[in-house]
Each structure stands twice: as structure tokens, then as C-alpha cells.
Scaffold this active site. Sequence first.
Site, mmCIF file in Angstrom:
data_model
loop_
_atom_site.group_PDB
_atom_site.id
_atom_site.type_symbol
_atom_site.label_atom_id
_atom_site.label_comp_id
_atom_site.label_asym_id
_atom_site.label_seq_id
_atom_site.Cartn_x
_atom_site.Cartn_y
_atom_site.Cartn_z
ATOM 1 N N LYS A 17 -11.524 -31.605 -31.543
ATOM 2 C CA LYS A 17 -12.087 -30.403 -30.911
ATOM 3 C C LYS A 17 -11.357 -30.109 -29.607
ATOM 4 C CE LYS A 17 -16.218 -30.108 -28.697
ATOM 5 N NZ LYS A 17 -16.113 -29.246 -27.502
ATOM 6 N N ASP B 51 -13.390 -24.839 -29.680
ATOM 7 C CA ASP B 51 -14.743 -24.644 -29.136
ATOM 8 C C ASP B 51 -14.678 -23.744 -27.907
ATOM 9 O OD1 ASP B 51 -17.447 -24.935 -28.726
ATOM 10 O OD2 ASP B 51 -17.312 -26.957 -27.899
ATOM 11 N N LYS C 236 -16.639 -21.025 -27.408
ATOM 12 C CA LYS C 236 -17.975 -20.491 -27.072
ATOM 13 C C LYS C 236 -17.872 -19.045 -26.567
ATOM 14 C CE LYS C 236 -20.268 -24.901 -26.157
ATOM 15 N NZ LYS C 236 -19.180 -25.873 -26.254
ATOM 16 N N ASP D 80 -19.227 -12.224 -25.145
ATOM 17 C CA ASP D 80 -18.799 -11.019 -24.424
ATOM 18 C C ASP D 80 -19.267 -9.825 -25.268
ATOM 19 O OD1 ASP D 80 -17.297 -9.150 -22.811
ATOM 20 O OD2 ASP D 80 -15.910 -10.766 -22.322
ATOM 21 N N THR E 239 -26.700 -28.523 -26.033
ATOM 22 C CA THR E 239 -27.412 -29.813 -26.090
ATOM 23 C C THR E 239 -27.682 -30.375 -24.694
ATOM 24 O OG1 THR E 239 -25.249 -30.772 -26.578
ATOM 25 C CG2 THR E 239 -26.765 -30.563 -28.402
ATOM 26 N N ARG F 170 -17.241 -38.363 -25.202
ATOM 27 C CA ARG F 170 -17.106 -39.542 -24.338
ATOM 28 C C ARG F 170 -17.353 -40.897 -25.007
ATOM 29 N NH1 ARG F 170 -20.463 -36.271 -19.905
ATOM 30 N NH2 ARG F 170 -21.181 -35.413 -21.898
HETATM 31 O O1 C5P Z 1 -18.840 -36.262 -24.446
HETATM 32 P P1 C5P Z 1 -19.856 -35.685 -25.392
HETATM 33 O O2 C5P Z 1 -20.022 -36.468 -26.672
HETATM 34 O O3 C5P Z 1 -21.177 -35.373 -24.707
HETATM 35 O O4 C5P Z 1 -19.196 -34.287 -25.809
HETATM 36 C C1 C5P Z 1 -19.865 -33.323 -26.568
HETATM 37 C C2 C5P Z 1 -18.945 -32.164 -26.816
HETATM 38 O O5 C5P Z 1 -19.646 -31.189 -27.584
HETATM 39 C C3 C5P Z 1 -18.452 -31.467 -25.562
HETATM 40 O O6 C5P Z 1 -17.084 -31.132 -25.794
HETATM 41 C C4 C5P Z 1 -19.291 -30.212 -25.446
HETATM 42 O O7 C5P Z 1 -18.577 -29.139 -24.899
HETATM 43 C C5 C5P Z 1 -19.631 -29.931 -26.911
HETATM 44 N N1 C5P Z 1 -20.890 -29.209 -27.137
HETATM 45 C C6 C5P Z 1 -22.111 -29.677 -26.723
HETATM 46 N N2 C5P Z 1 -23.255 -28.953 -26.962
HETATM 47 C C7 C5P Z 1 -23.197 -27.802 -27.628
HETATM 48 C C8 C5P Z 1 -21.963 -27.323 -28.078
HETATM 49 C C9 C5P Z 1 -20.812 -28.071 -27.823
HETATM 50 O O8 C5P Z 1 -22.181 -30.763 -26.138
HETATM 51 N N3 C5P Z 1 -24.301 -27.137 -27.914
#
Ligand code: C5P
Length: 253
Positions: free
Chosen positions: A52, A79, A81, A84, A137, A228
Amino acid sequence: MSQVLPVPSESDGAIASGPSEQEQLIVALDFPTATEALALVDRLENSCRWLKVGLELYYAAGNGLVETLRKRGFEVFLDLKLHDIPNTVAGAVRTVSATGASLLTIHAGGGAAMMAAAAHAADAPGAPKLLAVTVLTSMDSTELAGVGVTANPQEQVLRLAKLARQSGINGMVCSAEEVQTLRTALGSEVTLVTPGIRATGEAAGDQRRVATATEAISRGASMLVVGRPITRATDPAAAARNILAEIRKARSL
Ligand code: C5P
């Protein structure tokens, strides 16, 4: 583009076979430079197929990096997002379609007209499949109330997912807390992509609505986004393989 699985079933024969769980794990390359992102890709040692590229990396490295990842054989989830006016979002969808990305996000909160325009723009050969981001999230009820939304995350996610569907978008991003509700309400044909994946007891960081890979898959998630827990692991390939094993196990339950 490779097929984006809505939800696996026993009958597709994929559960027992090797690489199918690789189609359900997306590693989030949240890095400030292409150099750091590609270094992590090397450390994954071919454990993963899906990567991603989010805002941080895309603003630094742009379409060139997406094309580099494609040339290396990865499927790319872009991603961005997008959020607009309809005309602008449709134009952005057309512009990034040329990169060969397989998935692209837009914000469901942009409304029905915006999503319909994006869906129309993505109805072209080689264009990515669109995913509507419902409620981030990182947001809980308190955060939602702060932006004037009195519904709880479950209600708001369901509302936005239905709106996305009506607007011609058959994939959504939601947390593991809503995945079962969406799967029941929208059926097996929609692609449900779930971030906020953490092992039990692992630091959530800025995430609020988190769950384990096992929970997310067994509730009906099509694909998991993991950042992460893999990218900051001492051994990213081992961390990825552990999650792949968890996915495989959850699918056999
Ligand atoms: O590091 P972590 O596992 O928290 O990363 C989650 C990834 O998912 C991030 O790149 C974040 O931008 C993306 N994301 C998210 N929640 C959403 C949509 C995308 O955490 N609703």
C-alpha cells in the site's frame, strides 16, 4: 490487475493451497521516501504480494514509485483517500489509472455524487478497483461527535457503505468491528478491506478500532492492511509470515 478477492470460500479451493493468503495481506509502506520504502520491500523477502502506497509516500515519490513496485511484480493499493468535488475526484481517478495500481481509495464521506463520478471514471480498462473509506479506524464515537456525527461508528460505517454500494462502488474500507455487519448487510460480493490490525496486547498507536488478524478474517474481511506491526518489526519478513499463517488458520476455522 490481479483479481481482488471479495471473500474466500471453501469451494474456491484456495484455502488449502499455498499463495492465496498472500492475496489477503497488504503491507502499508508508510515511509517518507522511496529509498526507505524500497529498503523495507527488500526486507520482506518476497513474503508479500500487495503493497500500500499512502499519502506520506505518494507525495514524496508519486506515480514513479507505483510503477517501480509494479515492475517488481507487486500489486499496488494506492491509498489516496480522494475527497473533493465530483469533477476533481473523477479527474484524479483517471490520472492515477495509468500507474497500474490495482486498488484506489476515495472517501465515502464525499457523498453519492462524488462516488458515482469516481465509479464512472474507474469504469475503464486498466483502471483500479475503487474502495470507499467509511470511518477511519483511528476514530471512535467521541471523535465522530467532534465532527458533528452523532451516529456511532457501526451505524455510520453501515450508512456510508450502503451509500457507496448505491453509487456503484463494491469495495469498502472498515475496521474489524464493522466487518461482520457489512458482510451480512452487503453479501459476499463486496470487497472489505480492514486496517487497524494488531496482535493481542500490541501497541495500537493512533488506531482506535483494532482487532487481530484472526478476528478480522473470521468476521469476513477480504483483505487486511498491516503497517507498523510489520514495517517496524525487527524482522519484517517474519512478522509478515506470522500474519499470513494467522490468516491461513483463521480461514480454516
Ligand atoms: O501502521 P498501521 O497498521 O496502523 O497502518 C494502517 C494503515 O491503514 C495506514 O497506512 C493507514 O493510513 C491505513 N488506513 C487506516 N484506516 C482507514 C483507512 C486506511 O488505518 N480507515
